[in-house]
Motif scaffolding. Structure first.
Motif, PDB file in Angstrom:
ATOM      1  N   ALA A  73       0.823  -1.207   0.000  1.00 40.87           N
ATOM      2  CA  ALA A  73       0.000   0.000   0.000  1.00 40.87           C
ATOM      3  C   ALA A  73       0.857   1.258   0.000  1.00 40.87           C
ATOM      4  O   ALA A  73       0.566   2.231  -0.716  1.00 40.87           O
ATOM      5  CB  ALA A  73      -0.935  -0.015   1.208  1.00 40.87           C
ATOM      6  N   THR A  74       1.922   1.255   0.789  1.00 34.24           N
ATOM      7  CA  THR A  74       2.831   2.400   0.823  1.00 34.24           C
ATOM      8  C   THR A  74       3.490   2.605  -0.528  1.00 34.24           C
ATOM      9  O   THR A  74       3.589   3.725  -1.034  1.00 34.24           O
ATOM     10  CB  THR A  74       3.902   2.208   1.915  1.00 34.24           C
ATOM     11  N   VAL A  75       3.962   1.517  -1.121  1.00 36.38           N
ATOM     12  CA  VAL A  75       4.610   1.598  -2.435  1.00 36.38           C
ATOM     13  C   VAL A  75       3.634   2.120  -3.472  1.00 36.38           C
ATOM     14  O   VAL A  75       3.963   3.005  -4.281  1.00 36.38           O
ATOM     15  CB  VAL A  75       5.169   0.226  -2.844  1.00 36.38           C
ATOM     16  N   ALA A  76       2.409   1.609  -3.469  1.00 31.53           N
ATOM     17  CA  ALA A  76       1.412   2.043  -4.450  1.00 31.53           C
ATOM     18  C   ALA A  76       1.102   3.524  -4.314  1.00 31.53           C
ATOM     19  O   ALA A  76       0.954   4.245  -5.314  1.00 31.53           O
ATOM     20  CB  ALA A  76       0.141   1.216  -4.294  1.00 31.53           C
ATOM     21  N   ARG A 119       1.210  -1.397 -12.732  1.00 33.37           N
ATOM     22  CA  ARG A 119       0.194  -2.104 -13.518  1.00 33.37           C
ATOM     23  C   ARG A 119      -1.223  -1.631 -13.160  1.00 33.37           C
ATOM     24  O   ARG A 119      -2.107  -1.602 -14.017  1.00 33.37           O
ATOM     25  CB  ARG A 119       0.316  -3.612 -13.304  1.00 33.37           C
ATOM     26  N   ALA A 120      -1.438  -1.250 -11.912  1.00 32.41           N
ATOM     27  CA  ALA A 120      -2.770  -0.848 -11.458  1.00 32.41           C
ATOM     28  C   ALA A 120      -3.122   0.585 -11.834  1.00 32.41           C
ATOM     29  O   ALA A 120      -4.272   1.012 -11.640  1.00 32.41           O
ATOM     30  CB  ALA A 120      -2.857  -1.021  -9.940  1.00 32.41           C
ATOM     31  N   LEU A 121      -2.177   1.353 -12.359  1.00 30.77           N
ATOM     32  CA  LEU A 121      -2.454   2.737 -12.726  1.00 30.77           C
ATOM     33  C   LEU A 121      -3.391   2.809 -13.929  1.00 30.77           C
ATOM     34  O   LEU A 121      -3.401   1.898 -14.777  1.00 30.77           O
ATOM     35  CB  LEU A 121      -1.147   3.453 -13.068  1.00 30.77           C
ATOM     36  N   ASP A 123      -2.979   4.514 -16.497  1.00 32.52           N
ATOM     37  CA  ASP A 123      -2.086   4.474 -17.656  1.00 32.52           C
ATOM     38  C   ASP A 123      -0.711   3.990 -17.218  1.00 32.52           C
ATOM     39  O   ASP A 123       0.147   4.802 -16.838  1.00 32.52           O
ATOM     40  CB  ASP A 123      -1.981   5.856 -18.291  1.00 32.52           C
ATOM     41  N   PRO A 124      -0.451   2.690 -17.274  1.00 31.40           N
ATOM     42  CA  PRO A 124       0.861   2.171 -16.835  1.00 31.40           C
ATOM     43  C   PRO A 124       2.035   2.764 -17.606  1.00 31.40           C
ATOM     44  O   PRO A 124       3.151   2.793 -17.087  1.00 31.40           O
ATOM     45  CB  PRO A 124       0.734   0.662 -17.080  1.00 31.40           C
ATOM     46  N   ALA A 125       1.796   3.236 -18.813  1.00 31.32           N
ATOM     47  CA  ALA A 125       2.886   3.817 -19.597  1.00 31.32           C
ATOM     48  C   ALA A 125       3.323   5.175 -19.063  1.00 31.32           C
ATOM     49  O   ALA A 125       4.345   5.720 -19.497  1.00 31.32           O
ATOM     50  CB  ALA A 125       2.464   3.954 -21.053  1.00 31.32           C
ATOM     51  N   SER A 126       2.581   5.713 -18.089  1.00 27.96           N
ATOM     52  CA  SER A 126       2.909   7.037 -17.563  1.00 27.96           C
ATOM     53  C   SER A 126       4.057   7.005 -16.561  1.00 27.96           C
ATOM     54  O   SER A 126       4.578   8.060 -16.185  1.00 27.96           O
ATOM     55  CB  SER A 126       1.675   7.654 -16.899  1.00 27.96           C
ATOM     56  N   VAL A 127       4.437   5.815 -16.100  1.00 28.72           N
ATOM     57  CA  VAL A 127       5.507   5.687 -15.108  1.00 28.72           C
ATOM     58  C   VAL A 127       6.591   4.746 -15.633  1.00 28.72           C
ATOM     59  O   VAL A 127       6.294   3.610 -16.037  1.00 28.72           O
ATOM     60  CB  VAL A 127       4.978   5.168 -13.757  1.00 28.72           C
ATOM     61  N   ALA A 128       7.818   5.211 -15.630  1.00 26.44           N
ATOM     62  CA  ALA A 128       8.967   4.390 -16.036  1.00 26.44           C
ATOM     63  C   ALA A 128       9.620   3.794 -14.796  1.00 26.44           C
ATOM     64  O   ALA A 128       9.781   4.486 -13.786  1.00 26.44           O
ATOM     65  CB  ALA A 128       9.975   5.234 -16.805  1.00 26.44           C
ATOM     66  N   SER A 176       7.390  -8.414 -16.908  1.00 31.38           N
ATOM     67  CA  SER A 176       6.221  -7.788 -16.295  1.00 31.38           C
ATOM     68  C   SER A 176       5.135  -7.444 -17.302  1.00 31.38           C
ATOM     69  O   SER A 176       3.965  -7.294 -16.934  1.00 31.38           O
ATOM     70  CB  SER A 176       6.642  -6.509 -15.564  1.00 31.38           C
ATOM     71  N   GLY A 177       5.506  -7.266 -18.555  1.00 32.88           N
ATOM     72  CA  GLY A 177       4.543  -6.832 -19.556  1.00 32.88           C
ATOM     73  C   GLY A 177       4.278  -5.343 -19.520  1.00 32.88           C
ATOM     74  O   GLY A 177       3.455  -4.829 -20.287  1.00 32.88           O
ATOM     75  N   LEU A 178       4.964  -4.620 -18.639  1.00 31.99           N
ATOM     76  CA  LEU A 178       4.776  -3.169 -18.554  1.00 31.99           C
ATOM     77  C   LEU A 178       5.434  -2.473 -19.743  1.00 31.99           C
ATOM     78  O   LEU A 178       6.430  -2.963 -20.294  1.00 31.99           O
ATOM     79  CB  LEU A 178       5.358  -2.646 -17.243  1.00 31.99           C
TER      80      LEU A 178
END
Length: 481
Positions: A73-76, A119-121, A123-128, A176-178
């Motif tokens: 939860a903290t990481v997310a 992955r839960a965002l 838009d996962p592409a928004s974070v590198a 990861s498929g990210l």
């Protein structure tokens, strides 16, 4: 924190491991980019991390979150606020050797939490994600096998749980498929604390082994550069070695003598017996491919002499003047007891631990045959790069890889490709494989061909690598290194 934090148009970065040597160097580099980059640092809420980060109390573009990487939860919550994750945090050796369960829980659990958070965002592409692996993943590469590159066999030294944890963590990120990530395998980081290390792990490093080092400052510059908006597309989805380049390619003996000279020690051999140091089963390479990362994201400025001078200037007076202490005192009251501590090579000899003796020396007989300094010759391995056979046509563009390439790779490793249908040029989708010993697993072509991974069961059996090499020509190229 200043009022412009998270202002529109600014880059936002999550840094884990901020209290460590590399992490603090990265904070110093990011502090100099306060005009365009904001930093969220996730650090443990203990006395050690608070003291280490005290120097950044006035850093205008920094917010510290006191929490645990293993708390999903903290990481997310942190990931949801940023554009880039610099995942430096890890349990490293020698603590990882003392607490292997902790090393796996943190090193594997943290990257899993980061991957799931991205992955839960919406838009996962928004974070590198910038993941950090290690030279320890490829284990012992003593001469004449001392030149390496990405794609060489993943092969961890015995008793190296840090290396094993990083192998698992790398698999998680690469497969990861990210859409936006890079995996960097860090080499040995030369930092001021190097001159003060007094741990039995020192005895694991063979004099004849090699390492292509990098300074903490250059490594920090690399991470900061990866936070900028103009990172080349070729970086993302890649696996790279971090290395300082030609001037940083040292034998372990050259490192020992250079540090000794800096401390005023005229003859480092007077501090040790020659047979205290292992002859194998550590890690280290000179990289045939480390220049590529510097070409893509220029970060190298330091020379080894620069870094050594800084380390000496930062060291306490007792270290700077070590050469004035009679050598017999250092040898018998400091170094010799160190070798006999748990994890020291002489501790294994004294208790007759044959598997550990074999890991460090080959056998007790080979240890007894090492001899004294009178027969020692300074190692001088070839500086001409040599490349291992990766088992496929590397001149073929990855976009054209097909089932025929994967069948060839599997055969080179004594195994099989199990999938009956694969998409030409699809590097990211995991497919089915089996190793020579019947273990079935899934892994993407990128993980296997580009990054050198194979059976996740066999890689954990470091003592069994010789038997595996009898069936695996890919591994056999380095199994005696």
């Amino acid at each position: 924190m200043n009022e412009t934090f998270h202002q529109r148009g600014r880059r936002r970065v999550l840094l884990t491991g901020a209290a460590g040597n590399w992490g603090r160097a990265t904070l110093r580099e990011l502090r100099d980019r306060a005009d365009r980059i904001d930093v969220v640092a996730l650090a443990l809420p203990g006395e050690r991390d608070r003291a280490a980060l005290a120097e950044f109390d006035d850093m205008p573009n920094l917010e510290v979150i006191w929490g645990d990487l293993t708390d999903a939860a903290t990481v997310a919550a942190c990931v949801a606020r940023v554009d880039v994750v610099l995942h430096v945090g890890a349990v490293v050796s020698p603590l990882a050797d003392e607490c292997p369960e902790l090393a796996h829980r943190v090193n594997v659990g943290s990257i899993r939490n980061i991957v799931e958070a991205v992955r839960a965002l919406p838009d996962p592409a928004s974070v590198a994600i910038v993941g950090i692996g290690s030279v320890a993943q490829t284990g012992s590469r003593n001469p004449p096998h001392h030149w390496g590159r990405i794609g060489d066999p993943i092969r961890v030294s015995q008793y190296d749980e840090y290396g094993q944890s990083k192998v698992v963590a790398e698999r998680i990120l690469v497969d990861s498929g990210l859409p936006k990530w890079v995996q960097l395998r860090q080499t040995g980081i030369f930092h001021p604390g190097m001159l003060e290390i007094r741990d039995p792990i020192m005895t694991h490093s063979p004099f004849g082994g090699v390492m292509e080092w990098a300074s903490a400052e250059d490594s920090a510059r690399l991470l900061a550069n990866l936070c900028e908006a103009d990172v080349p597309d070729e970086v993302w989805g890649g696996v790279f070695n971090i290395g300082g380049g030609d001037g940083w390619r040292l034998t372990n003996w050259e490192l020992q003598t250079a540090i000794g000279r800096a401390m005023g020690v005229r003859d480092i051999r007077r501090w040790y017996d020659r047979d205290w140091f292992a002859t194998r089963n550590f890690h280290g390479q000179w990289y045939a491919d480390s220049d590529r990362l510097d070409e893509l994201v220029p970060f190298r400025r330091d020379t080894f002499d620069d870094a050594l001078a800084r380390a000496l200037a930062a060291a306490p007076a007792s270290v700077r003047s070590a050469g004035r202490v009679p050598a017999w005192i250092v040898k018998h009251l400091v170094m010799k007891p160190l070798t006999r501590k748990p994890r020291g090579t002489m501790a294994a000899i004294r208790r007759g631990d044959e598997p550990e003796i074999a890991a460090h020396f080959g056998s007790r007989a080979e240890w007894e045959a090492i001899g004294d300094w009178s027969t020692f010759e300074a190692p001088s391995p070839s500086r001409e790069p040599t490349l291992l056979d990766h088992g496929y046509d590397e001149s073929k563009p990855a976009a054209e890889w097909s089932a025929l390439d994967y069948l060839e790779v599997a055969a080179h490793r004594g195994g099989q490709m199990l999938s009956t249908e694969v998409v030409r040029g699809d590097l990211a989708t995991p497919i089915g494989w089996a190793c020579a010993f019947g273990h079935e697993f899934t892994a993407s072509p990128r993980l296997v061909l580009t990054a050198g991974h194979w059976c996740p069961v066999c890689v954990t059996d470091a003592a069994g690598y010789p038997a595996q090499a009898e069936q695996n020509a890919f591994l056999a190229q380095v199994v005696a290194a």
